[in-house]
Design an enzyme around this catalytic site. Structure first.
Site, PDB file in Angstrom:
ATOM      1  N   GLU A 152       0.945  -1.257  -0.023  1.00 21.53           N
ATOM      2  CA  GLU A 152       0.018  -0.001   0.044  1.00 21.53           C
ATOM      3  C   GLU A 152       0.715   1.379   0.130  1.00 21.53           C
ATOM      4  O   GLU A 152       1.915   1.269   0.596  1.00 21.53           O
ATOM      5  CB  GLU A 152      -0.931  -0.223   1.074  1.00 21.53           C
ATOM      6  CG  GLU A 152      -0.174  -0.254   2.555  1.00 21.53           C
ATOM      7  CD  GLU A 152       0.130   1.045   3.282  1.00 21.53           C
ATOM      8  OE1 GLU A 152      -0.362   2.286   2.588  1.00 21.53           O
ATOM      9  OE2 GLU A 152       0.710   1.241   4.288  1.00 21.53           O
ATOM     10  N   LEU A 154      -0.585   4.635   0.652  1.00 20.17           N
ATOM     11  CA  LEU A 154      -1.681   5.340   1.218  1.00 20.17           C
ATOM     12  C   LEU A 154      -1.075   6.291   2.475  1.00 20.17           C
ATOM     13  O   LEU A 154      -0.715   5.831   3.397  1.00 20.17           O
ATOM     14  CB  LEU A 154      -2.911   4.418   1.900  1.00 20.17           C
ATOM     15  CG  LEU A 154      -3.216   3.482   1.037  1.00 20.17           C
ATOM     16  CD1 LEU A 154      -4.396   2.591   1.973  1.00 20.17           C
ATOM     17  CD2 LEU A 154      -4.187   4.231  -0.096  1.00 20.17           C
ATOM     18  N   ARG A 155      -1.132   7.613   2.090  1.00 24.43           N
ATOM     19  CA  ARG A 155      -0.539   8.677   2.963  1.00 24.43           C
ATOM     20  C   ARG A 155      -1.765   8.739   4.034  1.00 24.43           C
ATOM     21  O   ARG A 155      -2.891   8.889   3.487  1.00 24.43           O
ATOM     22  CB  ARG A 155      -0.451   9.936   2.394  1.00 24.43           C
ATOM     23  CG  ARG A 155       0.982   9.722   1.349  1.00 24.43           C
ATOM     24  CD  ARG A 155       0.928  11.177   0.546  1.00 24.43           C
ATOM     25  NE  ARG A 155      -0.139  11.063  -0.342  1.00 24.43           N
ATOM     26  CZ  ARG A 155      -0.238  12.111  -1.045  1.00 24.43           C
ATOM     27  NH1 ARG A 155       0.233  13.111  -1.179  1.00 24.43           N
ATOM     28  NH2 ARG A 155      -1.373  11.883  -2.087  1.00 24.43           N
ATOM     29  N   ASN A 209       9.567   3.821   1.218  1.00 21.70           N
ATOM     30  CA  ASN A 209       9.450   4.584   2.539  1.00 21.70           C
ATOM     31  C   ASN A 209      10.914   5.037   3.085  1.00 21.70           C
ATOM     32  O   ASN A 209      10.933   6.202   3.621  1.00 21.70           O
ATOM     33  CB  ASN A 209       8.619   3.909   3.556  1.00 21.70           C
ATOM     34  CG  ASN A 209       7.165   3.807   3.421  1.00 21.70           C
ATOM     35  OD1 ASN A 209       6.771   4.611   2.727  1.00 21.70           O
ATOM     36  ND2 ASN A 209       6.526   3.248   4.424  1.00 21.70           N
ATOM     37  N   LEU A 251      10.649  17.736   0.902  1.00 20.06           N
ATOM     38  CA  LEU A 251      11.856  18.171   1.303  1.00 20.06           C
ATOM     39  C   LEU A 251      11.477  19.552   2.440  1.00 20.06           C
ATOM     40  O   LEU A 251      11.863  20.520   2.229  1.00 20.06           O
ATOM     41  CB  LEU A 251      12.595  19.043   0.087  1.00 20.06           C
ATOM     42  CG  LEU A 251      13.234  17.950  -0.825  1.00 20.06           C
ATOM     43  CD1 LEU A 251      13.889  18.830  -1.968  1.00 20.06           C
ATOM     44  CD2 LEU A 251      14.375  17.441   0.233  1.00 20.06           C
ATOM     45  N   ALA A 253      11.404  20.874   5.743  1.00 17.26           N
ATOM     46  CA  ALA A 253      12.215  20.588   7.005  1.00 17.26           C
ATOM     47  C   ALA A 253      11.409  20.828   8.306  1.00 17.26           C
ATOM     48  O   ALA A 253      10.579  21.849   8.220  1.00 17.26           O
ATOM     49  CB  ALA A 253      13.378  21.864   6.833  1.00 17.26           C
ATOM     50  N   GLY A 254      11.808  20.638   9.391  1.00 14.82           N
ATOM     51  CA  GLY A 254      10.990  20.815  10.708  1.00 14.82           C
ATOM     52  C   GLY A 254      11.278  19.932  11.501  1.00 14.82           C
ATOM     53  O   GLY A 254      12.565  19.342  11.721  1.00 14.82           O
ATOM     54  N   CYS A 261       4.845   4.345  10.069  1.00 15.59           N
ATOM     55  CA  CYS A 261       5.460   3.855   8.768  1.00 15.59           C
ATOM     56  C   CYS A 261       7.022   4.356   8.734  1.00 15.59           C
ATOM     57  O   CYS A 261       7.789   3.324   8.904  1.00 15.59           O
ATOM     58  CB  CYS A 261       4.687   4.288   7.394  1.00 15.59           C
ATOM     59  SG  CYS A 261       3.035   4.108   7.757  1.00 15.59           S
ATOM     60  N   LYS A 264       9.496   2.970  11.676  1.00 15.38           N
ATOM     61  CA  LYS A 264       9.600   1.682  11.714  1.00 15.38           C
ATOM     62  C   LYS A 264       9.997   0.930  10.460  1.00 15.38           C
ATOM     63  O   LYS A 264      11.001   0.263  10.664  1.00 15.38           O
ATOM     64  CB  LYS A 264       8.079   1.344  11.772  1.00 15.38           C
ATOM     65  CG  LYS A 264       7.738  -0.226  11.359  1.00 15.38           C
ATOM     66  CD  LYS A 264       6.195  -0.542  11.557  1.00 15.38           C
ATOM     67  CE  LYS A 264       5.362  -0.250  10.314  1.00 15.38           C
ATOM     68  NZ  LYS A 264       5.480  -1.244   9.305  1.00 15.38           N
TER      69      LYS A 264
HETATM   70  C1  UGA Z   1       3.868   7.002   4.393  1.00 16.89           C
HETATM   71  C2  UGA Z   1       3.879   7.065   2.786  1.00 16.89           C
HETATM   72  O1  UGA Z   1       4.105   8.424   2.238  1.00 16.89           O
HETATM   73  C3  UGA Z   1       2.766   6.240   2.238  1.00 16.89           C
HETATM   74  O2  UGA Z   1       3.212   6.216   0.794  1.00 16.89           O
HETATM   75  C4  UGA Z   1       2.895   4.852   2.708  1.00 16.89           C
HETATM   76  O3  UGA Z   1       1.915   4.025   2.215  1.00 16.89           O
HETATM   77  C5  UGA Z   1       2.693   4.977   4.268  1.00 16.89           C
HETATM   78  O4  UGA Z   1       3.971   5.785   4.780  1.00 16.89           O
HETATM   79  C6  UGA Z   1       2.618   3.527   4.898  1.00 16.89           C
HETATM   80  O5  UGA Z   1       3.507   2.751   4.635  1.00 16.89           O
HETATM   81  O6  UGA Z   1       1.522   3.259   5.354  1.00 16.89           O
HETATM   82  P1  UGA Z   1       2.297   8.475   6.127  1.00 16.89           P
HETATM   83  O7  UGA Z   1       3.418   7.904   7.224  1.00 16.89           O
HETATM   84  O8  UGA Z   1       0.742   8.309   6.464  1.00 16.89           O
HETATM   85  O9  UGA Z   1       2.650   7.947   4.668  1.00 16.89           O
HETATM   86  O10 UGA Z   1       2.470  10.044   5.880  1.00 16.89           O
HETATM   87  P2  UGA Z   1       3.613  10.974   4.958  1.00 16.89           P
HETATM   88  O11 UGA Z   1       2.822  12.160   4.250  1.00 16.89           O
HETATM   89  O12 UGA Z   1       4.526  10.145   4.084  1.00 16.89           O
HETATM   90  O13 UGA Z   1       4.420  11.710   6.110  1.00 16.89           O
HETATM   91  C7  UGA Z   1       5.000  10.800   7.186  1.00 16.89           C
HETATM   92  C8  UGA Z   1       5.973  11.965   7.986  1.00 16.89           C
HETATM   93  O14 UGA Z   1       6.877  12.518   7.461  1.00 16.89           O
HETATM   94  C9  UGA Z   1       5.249  12.928   8.538  1.00 16.89           C
HETATM   95  O15 UGA Z   1       5.514  12.744  10.113  1.00 16.89           O
HETATM   96  C10 UGA Z   1       5.188  14.269   8.069  1.00 16.89           C
HETATM   97  O16 UGA Z   1       5.144  15.232   8.837  1.00 16.89           O
HETATM   98  C11 UGA Z   1       6.833  14.042   7.521  1.00 16.89           C
HETATM   99  N1  UGA Z   1       7.119  14.781   6.309  1.00 16.89           N
HETATM  100  C12 UGA Z   1       6.578  14.679   5.143  1.00 16.89           C
HETATM  101  C13 UGA Z   1       8.334  15.842   6.709  1.00 16.89           C
HETATM  102  O17 UGA Z   1       8.641  16.168   7.574  1.00 16.89           O
HETATM  103  N2  UGA Z   1       8.600  16.353   5.651  1.00 16.89           N
HETATM  104  C14 UGA Z   1       8.149  16.286   4.370  1.00 16.89           C
HETATM  105  O18 UGA Z   1       8.437  17.189   3.537  1.00 16.89           O
HETATM  106  C15 UGA Z   1       7.226  15.506   4.068  1.00 16.89           C
END
Ligand code: UGA
Length: 437
Positions: A152, A154-155, A209, A251, A253-254, A261, A264
């Site tokens: 999957e 899925l975000r 991931n 990209l 930052a923060g 996901c 892990k």
């Molecule tokens: C992630 C993947 O994006 C999905 O494709 C995947 O299916 C899912 O894990 C999974 O394995 O089930 P998710 O963890 O729901 O999805 O959310 P993301 O949007 O990917 O964000 C992950 C983390 O990265 C969040 O804490 C977000 O705040 C952080 N992030 C994201 C950043 O710090 N900077 C960014 O530029 C983007």
């Protein structure tokens, strides 16, 4: 087609509802009876934008049913999707006990050909173990089955959109029969479909991931250098992102990545590399950079306020990212713990995640949950932006500044512009953006 989805968490529910909407007869199954009770009463145990309407519509159309008996669900379907959790063990290895349990139950209930599909994120070659387990517990009965991988992507917060509009659908198979079933199942979705062998499909997920996590840690590393030198990490990311080979996504930052996901999966992939005596140290550093984000963030707050004892600190955003109520590995948890250690008073606000957070940090003299973002900052010495919910971006900043005891904002998601904040007399600290005041 008759489909069972085992696991009614964030992935399982979206998958079950999505497949039902595509016209299949779906059974969602979970051994957690309280979740099934809720679902049977027409209530979702999670918040995911757009899911509730879709869920109610497929229940109404009689396309989605719920069971607690996995065996019965298996007997009543042709395809079984495994969407159970694969959490980290203490050493970072993925805990596959729930996957194994499903494989055993499937085996004991095989009454004709079934296709068993891994959707949970699993280490490469897990399908082999699923197959082996099914054969083992089936005691040599010659029932036909296939195992496939269909990871999957899925975000959370955008999962419904991602289900119907994926960048790609990956199908890992080792038989034509399995391939044809999955191609037919996904035929109504307009997306690129990549058919591979099973280990390749499994690895595509872990690699994707981990790569995204690496992008985030990379920009966070650069962000620290921006803090030291006065460069602006947002502009650096924009400039890098204009290169089509790099891309701007992931990209930002923060405070780094949280959720169930990325933390892990990077650790699990590191452990897999180690198992094969390969140098996967890169992923260890990705994780280390991520873990340090909280410390750097708290340092900024201390830089602003000096002493945190008895200060009132407002926190906007408790979920690990906006548009979800999920707090697994949310940066807010570590931040709250740190602030409590410093004897601060906390005013917490999140549009959807407060009930989940209350289970970890029940309200008390130092921990207060409030109903809106302005009540959080009323009389506060500092505001911490921890998850970038849309409503925070539209906040009335002059109201925020006037409500606060001392107008300090530490923005862990860079949602505000330093120059803009200066106009309101706010002492603003971004991540990799320098101070505005
Ligand atoms: C992630 C993947 O994006 C999905 O494709 C995947 O299916 C899912 O894990 C999974 O394995 O089930 P998710 O963890 O729901 O999805 O959310 P993301 O949007 O990917 O964000 C992950 C983390 O990265 C969040 O804490 C977000 O705040 C952080 N992030 C994201 C950043 O710090 N900077 C960014 O530029 C983007």
């Amino acid at each position: 087609m008759k489909v069972t989805v085992v696991g009614t968490g964030y992935v399982g529910l979206v998958t079950a509802v999505g497949l039902a909407k595509l016209g299949n007869e779906v059974i969602g199954v979970d051994k957690d009876t309280s979740k099934i009770d809720m679902l049977e009463k027409g209530k979702l145990p999670i918040y995911e934008p757009g899911l509730n309407e879709l869920f109610l519509s497929v229940v109404e159309e009689d396309k989605l049913d719920f069971y607690t008996d996995i065996g019965a669900a298996v007997r009543n379907s042709d395809i079984i999707f495994i969407c159970v959790g694969t959490p980290s063990l203490d050493d970072g290895t993925a805990d596959l006990s729930q996957v194994e349990e499903v494989a055993r139950t499937v085996s004991e209930n095989l009454d004709g050909y079934k296709l068993i599909v891994e959707k949970s994120t699993v280490p490469v070659n897990t399908a082999r173990w699923i197959k082996r387990t099914i054969e083992l517990y089936n005691k040599g009965k010659r029932v036909d089955f296939d195992v496939a991988s269909n990871p999957e992507f899925l975000r959370e917060g955008k999962a419904v959109y991602d289900f119907f509009h994926p960048d790609r659908i990956v199908i890992g198979v080792d038989s034509e029969r399995a391939e044809n079933i999955l191609l037919e199942l996904y035929a109504p979705v307009n997306a690129k479909i990549l058919v591979t062998d099973i280990p390749t499909a499994e690895l595509i997920k872990h690699a994707s991931n981990s790569f995204l996590a690496m992008k985030i840690s990379f920009i966070n590393m650069i962000s620290d250098l921006c803090d030291k030198t006065g460069a602006d990490v947002k502009m650096v990311a924009d400039g890098m992102g204009l290169d089509s080979r790099i891309g701007r996504a992931f990209l930002d930052a923060g405070l780094g990545y949280g959720g169930s996901c990325f933390p892990k999966d990077t650790r699990a992939l590191f452990r897999i590399g180690e198992e094969y005596h390969l140098d996967f140290e890169l992923l260890k550093v990705v994780d280390r950079i991520n873990l340090k984000r909280i410390e750097k963030f708290i340092d900024k707050l201390k830089d602003a306020l000096w002493v945190l004892k008895d200060k009132v600190v407002a926190v906007w955003g408790l979920s690990f990212k906006p548009d979800t109520d999920d707090i697994r590995e949310a940066p807010s948890i570590k931040i709250i713990k740190e602030l409590l250690k410093e004897d601060a008073y906390l005013r917490l606000y999140d549009p959807k995640a407060m009930e989940n957070m209350k289970r970890l940090f029940p309200p008390d003299e130092r921990v207060e949950y409030v109903d809106d973002m302005y009540s959080a900052v009323d009389g506060a010495h500092a505001l911490l932006v921890v998850a970038e919910w849309g409503e925070f971006k539209d906040a009335d900043l002059s109201r925020v500044a006037s409500l606060m005891r001392t107008p300090v904002v530490v923005d862990g998601r860079n949602i505000f512009e330093p120059g803009e904040m200066a106009k309101y007399g706010i002492f603003y600290y971004g991540m990799g953006r320098g101070k505005s005041v």
